[in-house]
Design an enzyme around this catalytic site. Structure first.
Site, PDB file in Angstrom:
ATOM      1  N   LYS A  13      -6.733  -6.216   2.999  1.00  0.00           N
ATOM      2  CA  LYS A  13      -7.054  -7.639   3.221  1.00  0.00           C
ATOM      3  C   LYS A  13      -8.559  -7.871   3.108  1.00  0.00           C
ATOM      4  O   LYS A  13      -8.997  -8.807   2.441  1.00  0.00           O
ATOM      5  CB  LYS A  13      -6.560  -8.110   4.602  1.00  0.00           C
ATOM      6  N   ARG A 127     -11.333   5.405   5.472  1.00  0.00           N
ATOM      7  CA  ARG A 127     -12.226   4.232   5.490  1.00  0.00           C
ATOM      8  C   ARG A 127     -13.538   4.537   6.208  1.00  0.00           C
ATOM      9  O   ARG A 127     -13.565   5.105   7.280  1.00  0.00           O
ATOM     10  CB  ARG A 127     -11.550   3.061   6.209  1.00  0.00           C
ATOM     11  N   ARG A 160     -14.270   3.498  12.042  1.00  0.00           N
ATOM     12  CA  ARG A 160     -13.954   2.548  13.119  1.00  0.00           C
ATOM     13  C   ARG A 160     -13.295   3.244  14.312  1.00  0.00           C
ATOM     14  O   ARG A 160     -12.483   4.129  14.137  1.00  0.00           O
ATOM     15  CB  ARG A 160     -13.022   1.457  12.577  1.00  0.00           C
ATOM     16  N   ARG A 171      -1.070   0.219  15.942  1.00  0.00           N
ATOM     17  CA  ARG A 171      -1.402  -1.032  15.228  1.00  0.00           C
ATOM     18  C   ARG A 171      -0.295  -1.391  14.239  1.00  0.00           C
ATOM     19  O   ARG A 171       0.031  -2.574  14.054  1.00  0.00           O
ATOM     20  CB  ARG A 171      -2.751  -0.898  14.503  1.00  0.00           C
TER      21      ARG A 171
END
Ligand code: AP5
Length: 224
Positions: A13, A127, A160, A171
């Site tokens: 996204k 990531r 993160r 999540r």
């Protein structure tokens, strides 16, 4: 033009929303980015959000809706708006309709990105993001030129806090239980529901999004 970006953690996204916003000259409002910035700055919002985010839970609707309302009201008129990561629950979607109604607009399109769970987990484990300018990287698919350093500003790259395996699994469960029902919610509205397979290269996904926006919402190259 108001476009909602919907999809599980790691589906792309943020990646696709940024490319779209840059190419079309649209605004992008990403609630996860706003919350992480508030945490870095140590504001009250950031402190309130921290415990929910660290567990991989959603921040309560009333906190998020107030934050989005304030930002939408401040946006300059003209151009499209990409909502990345909001709404995430049916009550948030209802509140968004109310806020947009007051501003004389509504949701035009909902873009749902999809990918298998194993792809999402791998993307999230790789990531990295720049602590300074926020630019995104991926150690598997889109590494920086110098390991651990941002190509754009040279600052160090971070992983993160909510990207560890256990929190990611939670999540994903939260997404299925609380956010996926939005697909049915929007099926019952005037918004155009567009599903795009996100399990392709970044540029192929962007190409598919652009052609869907053109065909279904009449958005051309200059974002009109
Ligand atoms: P948020 O930051 O919104 O996280 P998320 O929805 O879990 O999504 P991600 O940011 O993990 O993934 P993404 O889909 O943006 O993927 P990305 O482009 O980074 O929210 C975080 C938390 O904030 C929530 O858990 C919640 O606590 C809170 N929150 C936020 N909004 C809220 C709301 N409305 N209500 C309540 N709470 C809220 O890509 C992932 C990686 O893959 C990157 O490394 C990227 O480079 C790579 N990649 C992307 N596309 C491709 C591709 N096609 N091929 C290969 N690699 C790719």
């Amino acid at each position: 033009m108001i476009l909602v970006l919907l999809g599980p953690p790691g589906v792309g996204k943020g990646t696709q929303g940024e490319m779209l916003a840059e190419d079309l000259g649209w605004h992008r409002l990403a609630t996860g980015d706003v919350l992480r910035a508030a945490r870095r700055e140590g504001t009250r919002l950031g402190r309130e959000a921290q415990r929910y985010m660290d567990r991989g839970d959603l921040v309560p609707d009333e906190i998020i809706v107030g934050m989005v309302r304030e930002r939408l009201e401040r946006l300059e008129s003209g151009g499209g708006v990409i909502l990345d990561g909001f709404p995430r629950t049916v009550p948030q979607a209802e509140a968004l309709d109310e806020v947009l109604g007051e501003l004389g607009s509504g949701v035009d399109g909902v873009l749902e990105l999809t990918a298998p769970d194993e792809v999402l987990v791998k993307r999230i484990s790789g990531r990295r993001s720049c602590a300074e300018c926020g630019k995104l990287y991926n150690t598997y698919f889109d590494p920086p030129e110098v390991d651990g350093r941002c190509d754009a500003c040279g600052s160090s790259l971070t992983h993160r806090d909510d990207d560890d395996a256990e929190t990611v699994a939670h999540r994903l469960d939260v997404y299925r239980a609380q956010t996926e029902p939005l697909v049915d919610f929007y099926r019952g509205t005037a918004a155009e529901l567009i599903r795009v397979d996100g399990d392709r290269s970044m540029s192929d996904v962007q190409g598919a999004i652009r052609s869907a926006l053109q065909q279904r919402l009449g958005v051309d190259g200059d974002g009109q």
